[in-house]
Each structure stands twice: as C-alpha cells, then as structure tokens.
Design an enzyme around this catalytic site. Sequence first.
Site: not given
Length: 1038
Positions: A453, A857
């Site tokens: 990510c 994330h």
Amino acid sequence: MDKILEGLVTSSHPLNLKKVIVRKVVESAENSINEEQCKAMFSLTTRLILEGQDPFQKQVGHQVLEAYARYHRSEFENYFNRNFVLSLLQEGYRSLERKDVAILDYIHNGLKLIMSCPSILDIFSVLQVEVLRIVCERPEPLVAARLSELLTDFVQCIPKGKMSIAFCQQLVRTIGHFHCISTYEKELREYVSQVTKVSNLLQNIWKVEPCTLLPSLQEVFAIISSTDASFEPSVSLASLVQHIPLQLITVLIRSLTTDPNVKDASMTQALCRMIDWLSWPLAQHVETWVIALLKGLAAVQKFTILIDVTLQKIELVFHRLWFPLVRPGALAVLSHMLLSFQHSPEAFHMVVPHVVSLVQSFKNDGLPASTAFLSQFAELMHCMIYHYSGFPDLYEPILEALKELPKPSEEKIKLTLNQSAWTSQSSTLASLPRLSGKSETGKTGLINLGNTCYMNSVLQALFMATDFRRQVLSLNLNGTHSLMKTLQHLFAFLAHTQREAYAPQIFFDASRPPWFTPRSQQDCSEYLRFLLDRLDEEEKTIKALCSKLPSDAPVPDGTVEESSASVPDDISNHYCTKESKGCGNKEKTLIENMFGGKLQTNICCLNCRSTSKKREAFTDLSLAFCPTLVDKAVPSTLGSPKQKDDDCIEIDITPSVEAPSTHVPATEDLTVGPVKDQSECEDVKTNDSCALENPTCANVVDSENMSTQNNRRERTLSVTDLLNYFLAPEILDGDNQYYCEKCASLQNAEKTMQIMEEPEYLILTLLRFSYDPKCHVRRKIMDNVSIPLVLELPVERTTSSTSPEDWTIETDVPDVSENLAKKLKPSNTEELCCSRLVPYVLSSVVVHSGTSSESGHYYSYARNVTSTERCLYAEKSCYFHGQLVERETGSSVMTHNDTQCNDISKDWFLFNDSRVTFTSFQSVLNITSRFPKDTAYVLIYRKHNFGNLNHIQSSSANGLWVNGEPPLQKELMDAITKDNLLYLQEQELNARARALQNTSASCSFRPNGFDDNDPPGSCGPSGGGGDGGFSTLGRLVF
C-alpha cells in the site's frame, strides 16, 4: 345395527337428524350383543375412520368405536390383535398405503383402548420392530411426528438395547432428510412443530438410555460433514442441539478437532452447516456450539478452515440479524467471527455495505429489543473500525449512523480484540481478489501485492498529478526497458483499463529499493524519494549518451522526438531530442521540471556579520514538528560543524550501515540524509551584513511572538506552522557553534533558509516518525495537522540567474531538523521583508493509518489539478520575520466552507488499494479527528500559474491531445486493448461459472455467491454479495 349406521352416514338426511340417530347408536353400545355383531361394528367403524369420505364419517367412526370398545372390551381385544396391527403396518388398509398417517393414528387410539388388556404386550413387541423399519424408510415429517407422538405416549414401543442405538441413529438421519418447500407461514409453523416432536422424542430416549447419546451425535456429524454434493442435510437438525448437555461441549469439541480421521473438507462442510442452523427458529444453544467449534479449531491452528468458513458464511450470518427469532444467536456468531478474523479486513468489508441500512431500520423500529441490539451491534462495529482503520470511505457512513449510540472505550476495544484473536496480524494471504467492473468514479485501483500500500498510495498521487502524468504518457519510449517506460505503462493502464484494479507487479519489481524487504510494510516517503531519484538519474544517463552521438547520427531507441502538441513551456521537457543533441546536462530533466526546487542556506556570524551561502536542489521538503509544539524531546544525531576550504558548511553525521532488514531512512527519524559533497554545493562567500542590517535575514522576535509560539499547542497545528518552523532562523551556539573563517574561531551564528526557486509540484513530508535509540523503534507523532487547500510559498527572487549545473536531487535540504530543540527566532527590531508568495493548490494527500512506520496502512486522497486552474483566495499572507503570517486570521488555511473555494474543493477521490471512491475535501480535513490513527504524511501541491483564468484547460491542442490527455503510443494502446479483451472473457467465464453454481445449489441453504480472497495484510478492502435462505417470511427464517 351396523347396517343402520352405514346407511345413515351415507344417506342424504339433514346433518342434525344424523347426529341424533348417531347418538342413539352410541347409547345402544351398552346393550348386550353377540361377538359377530361386535366384530361387524368394529369393522364398520374402522372403515369409517380410515376411509371416511368426510370429517363427519370419521367422527362417527371414532365415537362409535370408542363406545363399543369400552363396553365390549374382550371382543375388541380379539379384533385389535397382534396380527391386525402387523398387517396395517406392513400392508396398509384396503386403499390406504402402509405409510399413511391415518394408520398410525388408528393404532395410537387402539392402544389407548386396550391399555389394560394383556394382549397389548404382544402388540408392543411388534411395534418395537416395526417402528425401526419405519424410520429406516425415511418417513415424511408428518408421519415421523405422529410416530413420535405414539412412542412418547407408549414408550414400551421404543426399541431396546442395541436396537435403541440403531433407532436413534436412523431417526437422526430421518430428521436430516426433512425439507419444507412451502413459504406460507401456517405450513412453516406446522413443519417446525413436527420437527420439534421428533427431536423431543430423541431427547427422551437420551435421558432414559444415555448410551444412545454419543452414537446419535456421531451420526449428526457424519451427516453434516458429508461432502456428497447430491445430498444437502436439513437445517432441522438444529432442533437437536438444544437437547445436547452443555457439559459435553469441551469433550466433544476436543474430540472432533483432534481426530485425524476428520478431513479438513469434512470439517469445513460441517461447520458451514452448523452455521446454517442459525436459521432454525426456537433452537437454543446453536450459537454456543458454533462458537465452541470455532474456538476449538483455532486452538489446533486449523486457520484455513476458519478463513474459508468465515468468508463463505459471514454475509449469511449478518443477514440473519433481520429476523427477531434468530437474531441473538446470529449476533453472537457474527461478533465472534469478525473479532477473531484479525489478519485481514476482508470479512468485515463483506458486511460493511449492509450495516447502515440495518442500523437505520432498527432505529426506526423503536422497540426496546431493537435498542438493546443496536447497543451491542454498535460496540462490535466500533471494535472493527478501530482494528481496521484506514478505510474512511467505507466507515464514515457507518460512524454517522452510529453517532447517537454509545461508543466503547479504547481500553475495552483492545481487550475485546485481544481476547477474540485466533491468528496474529502478521498472517497474510497471498490470493488476489476477483475483480468486478470499473467503479463509478472512472478511476482504477491498484491491487495490493502484499503490504504494498505504500507504493500504491504514492503511485496514485503521482498519477493524479495531471501535468506530470501527461508528460510521462507523451514520451516516446518504444523499444526501451527503462523505469520511466514501466511507469508510463502503469499510468496508461490506470487511465484506460476496464478493470476495477490493476496489479502493478512489473512496476513493483522494477522500482522496489534493494533494501526494502518484500511483503513488508515500508515508508512511502522513502519510496517516493527513491523513485524520483531513479527516474531522474535514468534520464540524465540517457541524455549523457545522447550528447556523445555525432550530430548526424540517428537518435537511439528510447529518445523522444519533439511533440507537436501544444504544451506549456514551463512543463514541456522531453528526454533528448534531435535538436538538442550535444546539450549535455544543461537541460533540466522531467523530474527536475516537475518536482525540483532550489533552497539556499545562509549562515551569518553574529560576531563579524559575514554570511556564508549554500544553494542546493530539492524535490521535497521535510517538515519537522517543533519540540515545543509536540511536547517531546527531539533527538539529534548531528555533530558540530567543521571548517571547509570554502564557506560551504559540512555537517558531521555518524555514519550508519544500511542493510535491507534494518534500513532506517533519515527523514523518518527527524534527521536528514548525507550532506552533498562540495561539488554539489554553490558556495558564495560575502561580507554582507547579517540579521540586523540585511532584510533577507529575519530578526529576533519579541516576547509577544515567542509567547505565541509557545501557546500553539492550544490550537491545531497547520502545514503553514510547520513550514514557518522550517524557514525560521536558528541560533547556532554552544556545542553547535559555527566556525567562522573570517574570525578564525568558533562563533555564535544565525542560520536561515530561503526558497530561491519553487517547483511545479511541491512535495511536503511531515516528519511524524522519530527514532527512539533506547527502544530501537520509530515512534509516530499523532498530532493532527490541518491541511490548507491553498498554500502560499515564500520565494526569494534574485537578479542573478542560476546555472543548470547546480541541479541535483541526490540530497535533500541538509539542515531540515538539525538542533530542533535550539531553534529560536531572534528579535531586536520588526522589519517587514516582502517576498513573492507563490500560490499552490492541494493536489493529493497520502495518509498513514497506524502507530508505527513498520506497520499500518497507506491510502491517498487526490484530485486533478492543472497549472492554470482557477484559484481564489480568502486571505492574503505576507512574509514577516522569516515566516508566513496572515492578516486578521493569522492562518492561511482555507476552509471548505469558503464559497470562493468551491471550485477547488470538489471532485476528490479516495484511493485505497483496489478501491476508489468519491469523497470530499471535508473528509480530508476531518480524517484525523474521525480516525485518530490516520494522519496526513505526504502532501503534494500544484503551483498555480497566473494567466487567463477563463482558459483553464486546453481541450484540444493542435488536434492531438483530447481533453488535455496525450495520445498513447501504439505499443501501449495494443497492450491495453488486448488486456481489456481478456478481461471481458474472464467476466464471461465467471458469469457462466456462477450460473452453473447457482443451478446446482438452488435447493441448498448456502449464500448465492461470495467474493474471492482479498490481498494479504491489512491492506485491501473487499466487498461481498449474496444472501441465503427463505426471504419471504417475516419472522420465521430457515
């Protein structure tokens, strides 16, 4: 008398008259008659009971038979004997088949009439054998229910010994074959009642003969674990669960989960069918057994079964929350499944789309039971959102729906998650999601390849940098295998593929820094800096090769011809053209044109007032948090300055050994990378006066301004504050004194920084990660920082032109955070220093969700911003004493409510790996306040070039660029066309497979469909569809 009765019931006389005569016949039963007449009367009444044409005839048969059997018991005992009962059960009665329920009812009533007769023992012995045969023939629910009623009233008919075990096992199999095809509530209620009678019979047998319990449960498991696709067991088996003693849970679950003979496929099937049992109304303890089995499988680390079952059944369980009768059990199982599935958000994201409608429905209900349910459900949702933070596009509607409900404390959430986990967060799945059609945004997501990510968020931000994207796509790079070619390929697919998400595997392999461990979370800022550096050096190499070619030599493959498209001069920069061969490195690279700026560091000796200046190139500015604002001690690994031959300052930095597994980027721990060598510096030694005489050197602020800085913690920090701190003067004293060549000694000095040349795209990195040398970890600064939609960058303009040789991007500003704790603002006088304020419009924001740089994330907010887009300002800023200050408000942050900024606060997108959704600038502003672990990390601003505001974007430049986008090279277009065709074929095959699956499972109680697994790690949301069971009944659900 029998002839009279037969003629009466078949006559056409009025019903009242018939009833009067029947009453007389019943009364005549007291009279003495011979055995032949009694037998004739028993035969007639038996025929009326079993074959009566209407309810009246059947009623007459029951009344007369009971009366004559009471007064003529011996004659009835001779008639209702062992052989007669056996013939009824084996051969039936005249036109009735032996499986007809009327025969069982007749035998049941007959047993009641001869209960005190000795011959009943012979009948019991016959029935013990016959009932076993009947259940082996898998009777219908109605027949099984009547048989259960008979055996409940006459337990003497239940098989004994070994036959009792066989009887229970066969009765369990009979229940497993029950099915109700009706959707009418009355018939469904009758079906439930029939199943309940059969299960109650088994309960009674288990109580009387405990030895039958374990074999019965083994038979249940054998049925539900069967992988035979031709047979789907009935959910009515759930009616047995409530009769299993809870004390056996531990023993039975341990036996099942550790039995080597139980294959994973069988266990998966059994668990799925047990979850289906939640649909059975009135059943108790189903959820207890389901959760116990889930925990048992986790204890023996059979995680594959748990993952498969959760993904298959999570939506079905959620759907059961709509039905009051099964809601408590469904909520218990749903909570356990979601809270224990902690390695990936996939299961949670499958139910997320249904949450808001469920909450709104129960809010409108207003019932006390609904209110209690919502409290528990809200707690579950808050736990899941806390654990899987980083998906505001999914969660904001849920939080809005739950805002009036109580929210659990963070300590309770952590405790709940810790107690529920069956696998660690480090467990990852390697499978890729099944892709559906492109989202309504028209944008393409990037598939998470395993904790990538950090790359996806940066690439989407660069892709949304419109002018940069257009320049990359316009390059003619056919025949090359460069990193820029790979980036061009990626941008082309993001712009033109029909897929919902694209897998950037090729680009990841080409661009991954060598020290980045695959499938591990990395720093997106470090990756971005490495990527831009690679692209820049690659172009310089190509230009160097191009410059060595003879003037008449052809341009090698990979060079770029001049495009005839009309592109603004300030952003038009191809690699190496035929016309520019021999130019060497004098032309700026594409990266320098788009992201490069110049920064000048001035160090003024406070003793002799001489000033040393050093100018360097930068591609991003790393903005540190002021220690007084974050209330933390900021570590400094920088040493004291030492003398150089020229007036360029060199900082001693303790060298660090880089290893792939332990690499710590300098910008992350509030220090900077290696200082550029002397050849990369532009050193100018002057005798200019310093702060007190030179307007370019800011003065020391007065006590009022110092107080203002100390009190900044009382309000939310802004990017402007951090930029002010970056540009604020710094006093070099104590151990950090400056060696002045003019004084030939260490002296106190003042260091200032000035931006001399602004980039087209300004990249700002907020230094949120600081290295803790004691714990050897990088900690995150969680302070909220407000993000201005429009930012004004103070740029100093000089009359002398800069030389292209000064350009480099190998090192950032060397003194970004040196001695942060000692940064002060000197003051004696207050002089206004007017500098040009260059306006920038926010283009993208990369957000980090988590508490550590090694985990969490990344996702990004972005919008299309061009250089000539309309940009209006609500406030004017000025450059005062080395920092940005604002008139009246003291803040340059433009709020989304400003009507003048409506044009530039719309059309935002949220890029979250595979998922791309519409959002708004409101979400960008509120991200940290809504989700405390989600903080802005990297910001990209686009410089606004003043000009014709009415001509915002050229729709057709010389007929080549459509809607401002350049045409793709044929090689790229062919690749995209081929992939889009392949995608359509995949979709067709998937549709055929799903149709075939739905056809084969049309009679089952499984969901109609479910998505494949999502990407590994905590990155990669997924959605799901499907429903199951009966949907036409409001309160009963199967």
